[in-house]
Design a protein around this motif. Structure first.
Motif, PDB file in Angstrom:
ATOM      1  N   GLY A   1      73.572 -25.535  53.648  1.00 44.28           N
ATOM      2  CA  GLY A   1      73.165 -26.503  54.342  1.00 44.28           C
ATOM      3  C   GLY A   1      72.864 -26.485  55.759  1.00 44.28           C
ATOM      4  O   GLY A   1      71.867 -26.807  56.415  1.00 44.28           O
ATOM      5  N   ARG A   2      73.769 -25.608  56.286  1.00 50.05           N
ATOM      6  CA  ARG A   2      73.735 -25.172  57.691  1.00 50.05           C
ATOM      7  C   ARG A   2      72.433 -24.515  58.065  1.00 50.05           C
ATOM      8  O   ARG A   2      71.988 -24.558  59.126  1.00 50.05           O
ATOM      9  CB  ARG A   2      75.078 -24.443  58.264  1.00 50.05           C
ATOM     10  CG  ARG A   2      76.171 -24.996  58.001  1.00 50.05           C
ATOM     11  CD  ARG A   2      77.378 -24.392  58.702  1.00 50.05           C
ATOM     12  NE  ARG A   2      77.649 -23.124  58.013  1.00 50.05           N
ATOM     13  CZ  ARG A   2      78.563 -23.024  56.870  1.00 50.05           C
ATOM     14  NH1 ARG A   2      79.324 -24.013  56.681  1.00 50.05           N
ATOM     15  NH2 ARG A   2      78.900 -21.712  56.456  1.00 50.05           N
ATOM     16  N   THR A   3      71.888 -23.830  57.211  1.00 56.29           N
ATOM     17  CA  THR A   3      70.748 -23.302  57.458  1.00 56.29           C
ATOM     18  C   THR A   3      69.372 -24.261  57.693  1.00 56.29           C
ATOM     19  O   THR A   3      68.290 -23.848  58.180  1.00 56.29           O
ATOM     20  CB  THR A   3      70.362 -22.154  56.309  1.00 56.29           C
ATOM     21  OG1 THR A   3      70.035 -22.816  54.978  1.00 56.29           O
ATOM     22  CG2 THR A   3      71.447 -21.351  55.939  1.00 56.29           C
ATOM     23  N   ILE A   4      69.767 -25.546  57.182  1.00 60.29           N
ATOM     24  CA  ILE A   4      68.507 -26.481  57.194  1.00 60.29           C
ATOM     25  C   ILE A   4      68.938 -27.631  58.211  1.00 60.29           C
ATOM     26  O   ILE A   4      68.455 -28.515  58.372  1.00 60.29           O
ATOM     27  CB  ILE A   4      67.764 -27.000  56.063  1.00 60.29           C
ATOM     28  CG1 ILE A   4      69.168 -27.488  55.145  1.00 60.29           C
ATOM     29  CG2 ILE A   4      67.010 -25.802  55.349  1.00 60.29           C
ATOM     30  CD1 ILE A   4      68.435 -28.236  53.846  1.00 60.29           C
ATOM     31  N   GLY A   5      70.039 -27.422  59.047  1.00 53.63           N
ATOM     32  CA  GLY A   5      70.562 -28.346  59.745  1.00 53.63           C
ATOM     33  C   GLY A   5      71.480 -29.334  59.244  1.00 53.63           C
ATOM     34  O   GLY A   5      71.650 -30.530  59.726  1.00 53.63           O
ATOM     35  N   VAL A   6      71.880 -29.299  58.171  1.00 52.01           N
ATOM     36  CA  VAL A   6      72.765 -30.182  57.492  1.00 52.01           C
ATOM     37  C   VAL A   6      74.223 -29.901  57.216  1.00 52.01           C
ATOM     38  O   VAL A   6      74.515 -28.809  56.674  1.00 52.01           O
ATOM     39  CB  VAL A   6      72.162 -30.582  55.896  1.00 52.01           C
ATOM     40  CG1 VAL A   6      73.109 -31.505  55.310  1.00 52.01           C
ATOM     41  CG2 VAL A   6      70.783 -31.101  56.038  1.00 52.01           C
ATOM     42  N   ARG A   7      75.134 -30.563  58.020  1.00 52.67           N
ATOM     43  CA  ARG A   7      76.476 -30.258  58.013  1.00 52.67           C
ATOM     44  C   ARG A   7      77.139 -31.035  56.808  1.00 52.67           C
ATOM     45  O   ARG A   7      77.035 -32.403  57.030  1.00 52.67           O
ATOM     46  CB  ARG A   7      77.109 -30.616  59.381  1.00 52.67           C
ATOM     47  CG  ARG A   7      76.455 -29.798  60.350  1.00 52.67           C
ATOM     48  CD  ARG A   7      77.027 -28.337  60.450  1.00 52.67           C
ATOM     49  NE  ARG A   7      76.348 -27.738  61.466  1.00 52.67           N
ATOM     50  CZ  ARG A   7      76.549 -26.186  61.680  1.00 52.67           C
ATOM     51  NH1 ARG A   7      77.685 -25.811  60.816  1.00 52.67           N
ATOM     52  NH2 ARG A   7      75.891 -25.538  62.723  1.00 52.67           N
TER      53      ARG A   7
END
Length: 212
Positions: A148-154
């Motif tokens: 998720g972090r790779t598309i800006g989702v934490r």
């Protein structure tokens, strides 16, 4: 006129991955280009059983067209697709985003169904290795949280999986009309990688479920 199935070939030192660029999750590996393409074609029916005829027409595996080649990485040789192609940078519109959401949801549903019917203890691999069912499931969930972090989702730790999935899909929707990222993963690539990971482990559980 027959529509070709666009394929990206990813060349590692050990493995070659063939990924169907317009069919997130449909990616297989082999020892060389021909073996990778044959493996991809051989999984057509299994993939179509997950996403349906509307998203993967019958016979798609017979019309593979290599449109891109890319160098692999250590991740490729470890056994996971890692190359991003030019097609992954294509603009994402609302219809394309909706399709990604539908495919990802179908892949999650398939994994859930496989986990529900599989025994807790799976058969071992040829060398006696392999996680059991719950550890495979937990691995997929934790990997997705990291993705998720790779598309800006934490995604906070210990987020229930249904809620985690909803959060991840917000990242797909946010990609509509957005320019290619300078960091992180393009949304199209993220969907391909996430769907592949879900299905690869769903099929692993199926293949390692003891026969009745």
């Amino acid at each position: 006129m027959t529509q070709e199935t666009r394929v990206l070939l990813e060349h590692g030192a050990r493995w070659v991955f063939a990924s169907a660029l317009d069919h997130p999750g449909w990616a297989r590996r082999g020892k060389g280009e021909d073996a990778a393409l044959q493996a991809l074609a051989s999984y057509e029916e299994r993939y179509r059983a997950v996403v349906g005829d509307d998203l993967c027409r019958p016979g798609a595996g017979a019309h593979l067209q290599v449109v891109e080649s890319a160098p692999g990485t250590a991740t490729t040789d470890f056994g996971a697709p890692d190359a991003k192609g030019e097609a992954d940078l294509e603009p994402l519109d609302a219809a394309g985003s909706a399709r990604l959401v539908t495919v990802l949801t179908a892949c999650w549903d398939a994994l859930d169904a496989v986990v529900a019917r599989a025994p807790a203890e799976l058969t071992r691999g040829p060398r006696g290795g392999g996680r059991d069912r719950d550890k495979v499931r937990d691995h997929v969930q934790e990997a997705e949280r990291s993705y998720g972090r790779t598309i800006g989702v934490r995604v906070p730790p210990r987020t229930p999986w249904p809620e985690q999935r909803e959060l991840l899909l917000t990242g797909v929707v946010a990609g509509v009309g957005a320019p290619p990222p300078t960091t992180g993963w393009p949304v199209r690539y993220w969907a391909r990688r996430a769907a592949w990971h879900v299905l690869d482990h769903a099929w692993e559980i199926e293949d390692r479920t003891p026969s009745a």
